[in-house]
Motif scaffolding. Structure first.
Motif, mmCIF file in Angstrom:
data_model
loop_
_atom_site.group_PDB
_atom_site.id
_atom_site.type_symbol
_atom_site.label_atom_id
_atom_site.label_comp_id
_atom_site.label_asym_id
_atom_site.label_seq_id
_atom_site.Cartn_x
_atom_site.Cartn_y
_atom_site.Cartn_z
ATOM 1 N N LYS A 33 4.638 -11.476 -5.683
ATOM 2 C CA LYS A 33 3.810 -10.557 -4.905
ATOM 3 C C LYS A 33 2.581 -11.319 -4.420
ATOM 4 O O LYS A 33 2.268 -12.407 -4.920
ATOM 5 C CB LYS A 33 3.373 -9.368 -5.764
ATOM 6 N N TYR A 34 1.855 -10.719 -3.468
ATOM 7 C CA TYR A 34 0.721 -11.385 -2.825
ATOM 8 C C TYR A 34 -0.480 -10.451 -2.744
ATOM 9 O O TYR A 34 -0.329 -9.230 -2.683
ATOM 10 C CB TYR A 34 1.110 -11.823 -1.406
ATOM 11 N N THR A 35 -1.676 -11.057 -2.694
ATOM 12 C CA THR A 35 -2.912 -10.290 -2.538
ATOM 13 C C THR A 35 -3.488 -10.521 -1.145
ATOM 14 O O THR A 35 -3.143 -11.492 -0.472
ATOM 15 C CB THR A 35 -3.974 -10.719 -3.575
ATOM 16 N N THR A 36 -4.402 -9.661 -0.749
ATOM 17 C CA THR A 36 -5.078 -9.834 0.535
ATOM 18 C C THR A 36 -6.026 -11.028 0.504
ATOM 19 O O THR A 36 -6.459 -11.490 1.554
ATOM 20 C CB THR A 36 -5.860 -8.561 0.921
ATOM 21 N N GLU A 37 -6.336 -11.533 -0.705
ATOM 22 C CA GLU A 37 -7.197 -12.713 -0.840
ATOM 23 C C GLU A 37 -6.374 -14.002 -0.869
ATOM 24 O O GLU A 37 -6.904 -15.077 -1.135
ATOM 25 C CB GLU A 37 -8.057 -12.611 -2.114
ATOM 26 N N LYS B 150 -8.473 -6.495 -12.636
ATOM 27 C CA LYS B 150 -7.988 -6.791 -11.295
ATOM 28 C C LYS B 150 -9.175 -6.932 -10.353
ATOM 29 O O LYS B 150 -10.108 -6.125 -10.372
ATOM 30 C CB LYS B 150 -7.074 -5.659 -10.807
ATOM 31 N N GLY B 151 -9.172 -7.984 -9.540
ATOM 32 C CA GLY B 151 -10.218 -8.206 -8.548
ATOM 33 C C GLY B 151 -11.395 -9.040 -9.029
ATOM 34 O O GLY B 151 -12.209 -9.469 -8.220
ATOM 35 N N PRO C 197 -5.310 -11.162 -9.599
ATOM 36 C CA PRO C 197 -4.491 -10.199 -8.852
ATOM 37 C C PRO C 197 -4.149 -8.938 -9.628
ATOM 38 O O PRO C 197 -3.839 -7.906 -9.036
ATOM 39 C CB PRO C 197 -3.234 -10.991 -8.509
ATOM 40 N N GLU D 240 -0.483 -2.150 -11.328
ATOM 41 C CA GLU D 240 -1.264 -2.994 -10.409
ATOM 42 C C GLU D 240 -0.373 -4.048 -9.750
ATOM 43 O O GLU D 240 -0.523 -4.327 -8.563
ATOM 44 C CB GLU D 240 -2.413 -3.683 -11.157
ATOM 45 N N LEU E 243 0.907 -4.593 -5.311
ATOM 46 C CA LEU E 243 0.665 -5.785 -4.491
ATOM 47 C C LEU E 243 1.714 -5.894 -3.384
ATOM 48 O O LEU E 243 2.751 -5.250 -3.420
ATOM 49 C CB LEU E 243 0.676 -7.031 -5.373
ATOM 50 N N TYR F 129 3.135 -9.409 3.214
ATOM 51 C CA TYR F 129 2.175 -10.510 3.288
ATOM 52 C C TYR F 129 2.299 -11.228 4.627
ATOM 53 O O TYR F 129 1.294 -11.565 5.260
ATOM 54 C CB TYR F 129 2.375 -11.483 2.125
#
Length: 125
Positions: A4-8, A49-50, A68, A107, A111, A117
């Protein structure tokens, strides 16, 4: 294996039930340029998270690494600490940053998957 991927621009990959592997994406390492230093979290430290869990420094800039998912760091990549360029040459493989024991699987489920992504990257251009 689920990635999975994060916006960061971090990725997280569940390889087994004990821990998930975290690193930065191709996009992140390209944006940073040549990585010259990584500040990795302490094994045993717990993050929400974050939260900022590390720092990546390159010849261009320094960037925070965000957790993440909530969890406990169970291993760090000492090879990356000794050779930060692995984040550039193999960001999705040997350039991983740390492993985390996830405390809230919801959580992880929230993602982005690969297609989401890719859509994010297209929207940022």
């Amino acid at each position: 294996m689920t990635t999975k991927y994060t916006t960061e621009h971090e990725w997280i990959n569940i390889e087994d039930h004990d821990a998930a592997v975290v690193g930065i994406t191709h996009h992140a390492q390209e944006a940073l340029g040549d990585v010259v230093f990584v500040d990795l979290p302490e094994v045993g430290k717990t993050f929400a998270k974050g939260e900022v869990s590390g720092v990546v420094e390159s010849v261009k800039a320094a960037a925070d690494l965000y957790m993440p998912v909530s969890g406990e760091v169970v291993e760090v990549n000492e090879d990356l600490r000794n050779d930060p360029s692995l984040a550039n040459t193999d960001p999705l493989g040997n350039g991983w940053f740390f492993k985390v024991r996830i405390t809230n699987m919801a959580e992880f489920d929230e993602l982005m998957d690969g297609p989401a992504y890719d859509a994010l990257l297209k929207s940022e251009k």
